[in-house]
Design a protein around this motif. Sequence first.
Motif, PDB file in Angstrom:
ATOM      1  N   UNK A  26       0.829  -1.207   0.000  1.00  0.00           N
ATOM      2  CA  UNK A  26       0.000   0.000   0.000  1.00  0.00           C
ATOM      3  C   UNK A  26       0.863   1.256   0.000  1.00  0.00           C
ATOM      4  N   UNK A  27       1.981   1.239   0.723  1.00  0.00           N
ATOM      5  CA  UNK A  27       2.880   2.398   0.722  1.00  0.00           C
ATOM      6  C   UNK A  27       3.470   2.619  -0.666  1.00  0.00           C
ATOM      7  N   UNK A  28       3.805   1.535  -1.353  1.00  0.00           N
ATOM      8  CA  UNK A  28       4.378   1.657  -2.696  1.00  0.00           C
ATOM      9  C   UNK A  28       3.391   2.295  -3.664  1.00  0.00           C
ATOM     10  N   UNK A  29       2.102   2.125  -3.403  1.00  0.00           N
ATOM     11  CA  UNK A  29       1.087   2.718  -4.265  1.00  0.00           C
ATOM     12  C   UNK A  29       0.554   4.044  -3.714  1.00  0.00           C
ATOM     13  N   UNK A  30       1.234   4.598  -2.729  1.00  0.00           N
ATOM     14  CA  UNK A  30       0.877   5.927  -2.257  1.00  0.00           C
ATOM     15  C   UNK A  30      -0.373   5.992  -1.409  1.00  0.00           C
ATOM     16  N   UNK A  31      -0.633   4.947  -0.629  1.00  0.00           N
ATOM     17  CA  UNK A  31      -1.773   4.953   0.282  1.00  0.00           C
ATOM     18  C   UNK A  31      -1.326   5.372   1.683  1.00  0.00           C
ATOM     19  N   UNK A  32      -2.180   6.141   2.346  1.00  0.00           N
ATOM     20  CA  UNK A  32      -1.966   6.524   3.746  1.00  0.00           C
ATOM     21  C   UNK A  32      -2.826   5.634   4.634  1.00  0.00           C
ATOM     22  N   UNK A  33      -2.237   5.100   5.697  1.00  0.00           N
ATOM     23  CA  UNK A  33      -2.904   4.120   6.546  1.00  0.00           C
ATOM     24  C   UNK A  33      -3.418   4.765   7.823  1.00  0.00           C
ATOM     25  N   UNK A  34      -4.615   4.339   8.229  1.00  0.00           N
ATOM     26  CA  UNK A  34      -5.224   4.816   9.469  1.00  0.00           C
ATOM     27  C   UNK A  34      -5.923   3.652  10.156  1.00  0.00           C
ATOM     28  N   UNK A  35      -6.150   3.800  11.450  1.00  0.00           N
ATOM     29  CA  UNK A  35      -6.925   2.819  12.201  1.00  0.00           C
ATOM     30  C   UNK A  35      -8.402   3.144  12.016  1.00  0.00           C
ATOM     31  N   UNK A  36      -9.112   2.273  11.302  1.00  0.00           N
ATOM     32  CA  UNK A  36     -10.523   2.540  11.015  1.00  0.00           C
ATOM     33  C   UNK A  36     -11.376   2.553  12.275  1.00  0.00           C
ATOM     34  N   UNK A  37     -10.918   1.889  13.331  1.00  0.00           N
ATOM     35  CA  UNK A  37     -11.693   1.823  14.567  1.00  0.00           C
ATOM     36  C   UNK A  37     -11.616   3.119  15.372  1.00  0.00           C
ATOM     37  N   UNK A  38     -10.652   3.986  15.059  1.00  0.00           N
ATOM     38  CA  UNK A  38     -10.534   5.262  15.774  1.00  0.00           C
ATOM     39  C   UNK A  38     -11.626   6.212  15.314  1.00  0.00           C
ATOM     40  N   UNK A  39     -12.036   7.142  16.158  1.00  0.00           N
ATOM     41  CA  UNK A  39     -13.033   8.139  15.729  1.00  0.00           C
ATOM     42  C   UNK A  39     -12.510   8.918  14.532  1.00  0.00           C
ATOM     43  N   UNK A  40     -13.373   9.276  13.583  1.00  0.00           N
ATOM     44  CA  UNK A  40     -12.909   9.964  12.368  1.00  0.00           C
ATOM     45  C   UNK A  40     -12.051  11.186  12.651  1.00  0.00           C
ATOM     46  N   UNK A  41     -12.410  11.973  13.663  1.00  0.00           N
ATOM     47  CA  UNK A  41     -11.630  13.173  13.955  1.00  0.00           C
ATOM     48  C   UNK A  41     -10.333  12.906  14.677  1.00  0.00           C
ATOM     49  N   UNK A  42     -10.140  11.675  15.147  1.00  0.00           N
ATOM     50  CA  UNK A  42      -8.938  11.365  15.914  1.00  0.00           C
ATOM     51  C   UNK A  42      -7.975  10.447  15.211  1.00  0.00           C
ATOM     52  N   UNK A  43      -8.178  10.197  13.922  1.00  0.00           N
ATOM     53  CA  UNK A  43      -7.286   9.287  13.202  1.00  0.00           C
ATOM     54  C   UNK A  43      -5.974   9.965  12.850  1.00  0.00           C
ATOM     55  N   UNK A  44      -4.904   9.236  13.055  1.00  0.00           N
ATOM     56  CA  UNK A  44      -3.573   9.719  12.705  1.00  0.00           C
ATOM     57  C   UNK A  44      -2.922   8.723  11.748  1.00  0.00           C
ATOM     58  N   UNK A  45      -2.021   9.182  10.877  1.00  0.00           N
ATOM     59  CA  UNK A  45      -1.345   8.248   9.966  1.00  0.00           C
ATOM     60  C   UNK A  45      -0.576   7.171  10.741  1.00  0.00           C
TER      61      UNK A  45
END
Length: 257
Positions: free
Chosen positions: A223-242
């Motif tokens: 996913x990094x090779x294809x330029x995707x940024x990863x987040x924890x989907x279980x975190x609240x939308x406003x609190x997600x960090x890379x």
Amino acid sequence: MGLLRPLLERASRGRVLRRRLPPEHGGRRLYVTPDAALGLWRPGLADADPLLLRLAAELVPRGAVVWDVGASIGLFAFAAAFRAGPAGEVLAVEADDWLAGLLRRSAAERAPGSSPVQVLALAVSDEDGVADFSIARRGRSASHLAAVPGSSQAGGARETRRVRTATLDTLLQTFRPPDLVKIDVEGAEARCLRGAERLLAEIRPVLLCEVARENAGPVGERLARHGYRLHDAAAPPGGRRPLAAPAWNTLALPALG
């Protein structure tokens, strides 16, 4: 639940129940089986997987094309169909042909104002062909390609079947390109993404992917090779960090530009 659980699991086999999604997720009727997950004995589906329902509401806009890979009983697929509306489209992919039959029964009762849901009975992997597929001894939602370990929730295999396999890139030849792909393939996610080079490089959908610990390295690297940024989907939308590595519930967003 110790001694009771094996009794409930045996009683669940072959049982088909009618349950409804919560009103805020469309309220449509689904055909489900507690053989997929014992929690489906409970009336209603609000508690079946609250996170999955919340993510369908958050991530699926009107008119979206959604692929649900490893659809099980269709909780995400049909909640997504409600969110996408009549201009959208949902593809539910499920390797267990018995669960795929339940999905077709649910899809046949199309709800007004929802997207059509197409059902495809096959396993997504890194090549087109035929493979062994293990039906979980416990909940069928934990069934998996025999070539991968699967999860402890499977409790071993009750039987092994031969199933068709196809890559995500092969599906692009037939189905509308997706805006969102949800992947829950019980340990085969690295294989699934190996067969998605065109999807990741050209189509660049949002990905919602369950990632087992042993697959975090190869999944994260691809996913990094294809330029995707990863987040924890279980975190609240406003609190997600890379994230530097995938979480169990990974939300992968294509980088802009």
